[in-house]
Design an enzyme around this catalytic site. Structure first.
Site, mmCIF file in Angstrom:
data_model
loop_
_atom_site.group_PDB
_atom_site.id
_atom_site.type_symbol
_atom_site.label_atom_id
_atom_site.label_comp_id
_atom_site.label_asym_id
_atom_site.label_seq_id
_atom_site.Cartn_x
_atom_site.Cartn_y
_atom_site.Cartn_z
ATOM 1 N N ASN A 1 -11.071 -2.597 -5.389
ATOM 2 C CA ASN A 1 -10.300 -1.649 -6.191
ATOM 3 C C ASN A 1 -10.950 -1.306 -7.542
ATOM 4 O O ASN A 1 -10.563 -0.329 -8.189
ATOM 5 C CB ASN A 1 -8.860 -2.145 -6.406
ATOM 6 C CG ASN A 1 -7.991 -2.033 -5.170
ATOM 7 O OD1 ASN A 1 -7.143 -2.880 -4.904
ATOM 8 N ND2 ASN A 1 -8.179 -0.991 -4.378
ATOM 9 N N ASP B 1 0.824 -1.213 0.000
ATOM 10 C CA ASP B 1 0.000 0.000 0.000
ATOM 11 C C ASP B 1 0.858 1.263 0.000
ATOM 12 O O ASP B 1 1.988 1.252 0.487
ATOM 13 C CB ASP B 1 -0.927 -0.031 1.235
ATOM 14 C CG ASP B 1 -2.107 0.922 1.085
ATOM 15 O OD1 ASP B 1 -2.363 1.389 -0.047
ATOM 16 O OD2 ASP B 1 -2.758 1.206 2.105
HETATM 17 C C1 IPE Z 1 -5.609 -2.724 -0.279
HETATM 18 O O1 IPE Z 1 -5.188 -1.421 -0.491
HETATM 19 C C2 IPE Z 1 -5.589 -3.488 -1.562
HETATM 20 C C3 IPE Z 1 -4.283 -3.684 -2.151
HETATM 21 C C4 IPE Z 1 -3.116 -3.396 -1.628
HETATM 22 C C5 IPE Z 1 -4.304 -4.303 -3.437
HETATM 23 P P1 IPE Z 1 -6.213 -0.226 -0.648
HETATM 24 O O2 IPE Z 1 -5.411 1.006 -0.720
HETATM 25 O O3 IPE Z 1 -7.150 -0.485 -1.746
HETATM 26 O O4 IPE Z 1 -7.018 -0.314 0.730
HETATM 27 P P2 IPE Z 1 -8.027 0.702 1.427
HETATM 28 O O5 IPE Z 1 -9.186 0.869 0.527
HETATM 29 O O6 IPE Z 1 -7.309 1.976 1.646
HETATM 30 O O7 IPE Z 1 -8.378 0.049 2.719
HETATM 31 C C1 IPE Z 2 -1.460 0.217 -3.377
HETATM 32 O O1 IPE Z 2 -1.266 1.586 -3.410
HETATM 33 C C2 IPE Z 2 -1.705 -0.386 -4.721
HETATM 34 C C3 IPE Z 2 -3.080 -0.851 -4.966
HETATM 35 C C4 IPE Z 2 -4.069 -0.821 -4.132
HETATM 36 C C5 IPE Z 2 -3.352 -1.388 -6.280
HETATM 37 P P1 IPE Z 2 -2.494 2.579 -3.427
HETATM 38 O O2 IPE Z 2 -2.856 2.839 -4.836
HETATM 39 O O3 IPE Z 2 -3.591 2.115 -2.568
HETATM 40 O O4 IPE Z 2 -1.827 3.885 -2.819
HETATM 41 P P2 IPE Z 2 -2.470 4.874 -1.762
HETATM 42 O O5 IPE Z 2 -2.938 4.048 -0.612
HETATM 43 O O6 IPE Z 2 -3.604 5.563 -2.450
HETATM 44 O O7 IPE Z 2 -1.362 5.776 -1.397
HETATM 45 MG MG MG Z 3 -4.076 2.370 -0.635
#
Ligand code: IPE
Ligand code: IPE
Ligand code: MG
Length: 242
Positions: free
Chosen positions: A69, A21
């Protein structure tokens, strides 16, 4: 000095699961678009995969795309799906060189067909590798997996009671031991629907480091902390020392 020398090489977790993340925030902090962060995150995937194989991790599960997502803007979802294709194609040599098997958990048949096909190709090409299994969680969520298991059990018209061991056989993670260590980067302290059944007794490790900045040393730090936790599984500390 690296913390690597402090790690007990005989107590490396067999299975490490990671919620990767913070790509978006990492990019934003550099004045770049979110997708730039996802591209950079791929480099971390490569580094952490190679290091994990090197130190003897048997299974590395990476949460790459959750069922939630899809709610992101279409251009970001599309970018992530294209990135999946280009990454699998590009990293095939690294996986072969390192003898790593690629597998996936999640509702992968509902991925865009290009992503699905390239994933299947990668899985097929690496299927005889046996040093480490890299499991990508794609279009995955823990609740999806649990419901899938329940519905399969119902469909099979099974009337006998299901215990934990039988239930586990219906999950997409049936083949893998539960992760001893579950890492989440970027400072968020939640599971976001990841491995809900399997993480029942995982050691959870949260770090503020955003995924693109999570390096070899960051993994060693997580493993070192894991090795210094007391895993009691319901018992008392005194019982464990006997
Ligand atoms: C969790 O990350 C899913 C992945 C790392 C693929 P998100 O960034 O989508 O999670 P939330 O929505 O902030 O909890
Ligand atoms: C994790 O990084 C990757 C996926 C969930 C695919 P994020 O895209 O969630 O990055 P933040 O949390 O918005 O910084
Ligand atoms: Mg995220």
């Amino acid at each position: 000095m690296s913390i690597f020398h402090k790690i007990d090489k005989d107590k490396i977790p067999r299975h490490i699961a990671i919620i990767m993340d913070g790509n978006g925030r990492w990019a934003k902090s550099k004045g770049k678009p979110r997708v730039f962060g996802h591209n950079e995150g791929v480099k971390t995937v490569r580094e952490i995969t190679e290091v994990s194989a090197k130190i003897g991790v048997e299974y590395l599960t990476l949460y790459a795309f959750s069922t939630e997502n899809w709610k992101r803007p279409a251009y970001e979802v599309n970018a992530l799906m294209s990135l999946l294709v280009s990454t699998i194609d590009k990293e095939m040599d690294t996986l072969m060189k390192n003898n790593i098997k690629l597998e996936a958990i999640g509702n992968i048949t509902e991925l865009p067909s290009r992503s699905y096909k390239s994933l299947l190709k990668g899985i097929e090409r690496t299927k005889d590798n046996d040093r480490m299994t890299l499991v990508l969680a794609l279009n995955y969520s823990g609740r999806w997996d649990i419901l899938n298991a329940v519905n399969t059990i119902i469909k099979n018209n099974s009337t006998s009671p299901v215990d934990e061991k039988i239930f586990k056989e219906y999950l997409s993670t049936a083949k893998y031991p539960d992760p001893e260590l579950l890492i989440r980067t970027s400072g968020e302290i939640r599971l976001s629907n990841f491995l809900l059944w399997e993480s029942a007794y995982s050691e959870l490790y949260f770090t503020d480091i955003k995924w693109p900045d999570f390096k070899e040393e960051s993994l060693y730090e997580a493993i070192y902390e894991y090795q210094n936790r007391e895993r009691r599984f319901g018992k008392t500390s005194e019982q464990l020392k006997k």
